[in-house]
Write an enzyme that holds these catalytic residues in place. Structure first.
Site, PDB file in Angstrom:
ATOM      1  N   SER A 146       0.945  -1.345  -0.047  1.00  0.00           N
ATOM      2  CA  SER A 146       0.351   0.064   0.113  1.00  0.00           C
ATOM      3  C   SER A 146       0.871   1.239  -0.039  1.00  0.00           C
ATOM      4  CB  SER A 146      -1.007  -0.030   1.094  1.00  0.00           C
ATOM      5  OG  SER A 146      -2.037   0.784   0.963  1.00  0.00           O
ATOM      6  N   ASP A 312      -8.205  -6.560  -4.736  1.00  0.00           N
ATOM      7  CA  ASP A 312      -8.116  -5.296  -4.373  1.00  0.00           C
ATOM      8  C   ASP A 312      -8.911  -4.272  -4.922  1.00  0.00           C
ATOM      9  OD1 ASP A 312      -6.923  -2.838  -3.343  1.00  0.00           O
ATOM     10  OD2 ASP A 312      -4.969  -3.685  -3.186  1.00  0.00           O
ATOM     11  N   HIS A 345      -7.856  -5.315  -0.489  1.00  0.00           N
ATOM     12  CA  HIS A 345      -6.699  -4.710  -0.285  1.00  0.00           C
ATOM     13  C   HIS A 345      -5.969  -5.115   0.933  1.00  0.00           C
ATOM     14  CE1 HIS A 345      -3.816  -1.439  -0.569  1.00  0.00           C
ATOM     15  NE2 HIS A 345      -3.923  -1.155   0.713  1.00  0.00           N
TER      16      HIS A 345
END
EC number: 2.3.1.31
Lengths: 364, 364
Positions: A146, A312, A345
């Site tokens: 991320s 995601d 995610h």
């Protein structure tokens, strides 16, 4: 291993992308494993929005280990019997590095909204200073997911000779309006919360009762970290109690999850730091300062390893693929792995068993 | 045509799914076109969360026409030279039908949080009463999108002999936790807003300055109505002004859009109504009261027309397909159309030219 936070103090200025200067500044960090004599076994781990430098191990008296403890440790994918692992708290955060609630030297007052905007580029420049300070000028690998994956990519572009391998998970080449919109919920919820007082709250105002605006914004965050399918699996349409159906505030399991996770978070995380880090994510654009994304990517000399997750919904696999295509076109060394996952995610924090062998292979 | 709101008053009780009773109650509605002598040319239009009975035409002195004006009118897909079109404001809403801010007879005080939870089933039962009152016992078609599409499907299941055709767009068979989570942002943002006063605000408290909680919640809503691709097309990574990059609150275009749409909305829409309608959406489950979804769907006698939108991130095409599969398996008459669109959930309000011919064909 004993886990402790170290703090490095810098009296030299940190020149920011905005043209502003941060001076002095501090960086909190942790290390795991031993630095070898040649200083050739360093792995730099970069954390995400809500993370900290506490990536592995467990503090004395604590129950919860660091956020990537499943990946970092003796005999694990990032093997601390072989590597010296460093994880630093990003500039702007609230876990020890200089951020908006730090004293704005020489005044004793916190910066608050006068803190300069920091970018992913600034975050990694600060980390470079720390590493230089430790006498480390080259690392075996930079890895992160991320926002940590953004930092890894930015290292690859800005410091082409710095790392042998760059491992970026669940990230993107530039933050899309979709993500900016999710962040906007938090920005507005925090700004409009009367207890935020335009940033003029006291440091311990939210220790007992977190800022509602941060909790609300975090709900939007948690939506983007999951996926429609993962929510089906995790919660279904179940109610917390049977009488939920005809009570206005009767809660579904998914609602309880959101409340639980966000109320707690808002007592721990500083709202100004949240605004600043979200801003750094929003402004992330690997091509800024270069002629084009292609130009930026073509500077990279490290082997790049891109890992995306099929479900995601924050940074879609197509975004990582886009980077892979440029590396391919340019004949650069890279691998691209799309992990099948229904965890959204969050998978980069949760489904470690689906990619830890891949990381082991990269670091072999 | 002259557009005006009519209001029907009912002194008979409305029995709700919760076991509670609403009595008396009112339904605000509009009609377009002329009812024929046989009363065989009625089309019932159902509105979505933020909509009202003002589906078509323009009020005197107003600039903005009704929310489906492109679809309803003389010579349009829902042709008012042939059909008598009715659209009612749902129970619980704030545009004329009985809702939480209505007087709780015999007291002059608004219900506020004492208003009973209403469901999609309740909304359509109320509409049945209105139609009976108008002497209409059968309609040519029921049509709606999103929450309106839920109502159309519920009509099909609960009143099998009521309509010849059911047209449901951008809806689902049961609201998934993904959507409940988006709604949760609004629920928490409203509840926690001090100006909400646990529902004890004054009626005109938000006329000048809307409730922040509703505005914030609505941002999350708008994310779910769009899609990553539609945001790329609509906004890109553009800033409102050039100096946005290094200003903490410098805004991207997508942020301006969110602010503009939600600040205005929060001065128009009643926050309690928002909570109640969101609850009705959350509790929507076509199979409730039946043995299974298959059992519910097998009751349907009308021809069912399902329309989904490829980029709908709120109710995914797979959800409408799921209903189609059941109808198929059961040998029932139906059509299923997935419209290629990058407009996300909003497509049912925006990309009318992509499905209006389909609706024309259905109503031929």
């Amino acid at each position: 291993m004993k886990i402790e936070t170290k703090t490095a103090h810098f009296s030299s200025p940190l020149y920011l992308e905005s043209g502003r200067i941060l001076e002095p500044y501090e960086i909190a960090y942790e290390t795991y494993g031993e630095l070898n004599e040649e200083k050739s076994n360093v792995i730099l781990v970069c954390h995400a929005l809500s993370g900290s430098h506490h990536a592995a191990g467990t503090y004395e008296g604590d129950r919860k280990p660091g956020w990537w403890d499943g990946l970092i440790g003796d005999g694990k994918a990032i093997d601390t019997t072989r590597y010296f692992v460093i994880c630093t708290n990003v500039i702007g955060s609230c876990f020890g590095s200089t951020g908006p609630m730090s004293e704005s030297y020489p005044s004793l007052e916190p910066y608050r909204l006068k803190f300069p905007v920091v970018t992913i580029k600034d975050m990694i420049r600060a980390q470079m200073h720390l590493l230089s300070d430790l006498g480390i000028y080259h690392v075996r690998a930079v890895i992160g997911g991320s926002m940590g994956g953004m930092q890894a990519l930015q290292f690859a572009v800005d410091y082409p000779n710095f790392a042998d391998d760059i491992i970026s998970l669940a990230a993107t080449y530039a933050t899309r309006p979709w993500t900016i919109a999710f962040n906007k919920v938090a920005v507005e919820a925090i700004r409009r919360d009367p207890r935020f007082k335009h940033g003029n709250y006291a440091k311990d105002d939210f220790k007992e009762e977190g800022l509602d605006g941060l909790a609300v914004g975090r709900i939007a965050g948690h939506i983007s970290y999951l996926s429609p399918d993962s929510m089906d699996e995790k919660f279904g349409r179940n109610y917390v109690s049977n009488d939920g159906l005809f009570e206005l505030f009767g809660r579904y399991e998914v609602e309880r999850y959101m409340e639980y996770n966000t109320n707690n978070f808002s007592t721990i995380f500083d709202p100004l730091s949240y605004l600043y880090i979200v801003k750094a994510i929003n402004t992330f654009n690997l091509s800024r300062g270069y002629d084009s994304l292609y130009d930026a990517v073509s500077r990279i000399k490290a082997r790049v390893h891109l890992v995306s997750f099929s479900s995601d919904y924050l940074f879609f696999p197509s975004e990582m693929e886009h980077i892979a295509k440029m590396l391919e076109r340019n004949g650069q060394e890279y691998t691209y792995l799309e992990v099948e996952s229904s965890y959204g995610h969050d998978a980069f924090l949760v489904e470690l068993d689906k990619f830890d062998q891949h990381i082991k292979d990269v670091l072999k």
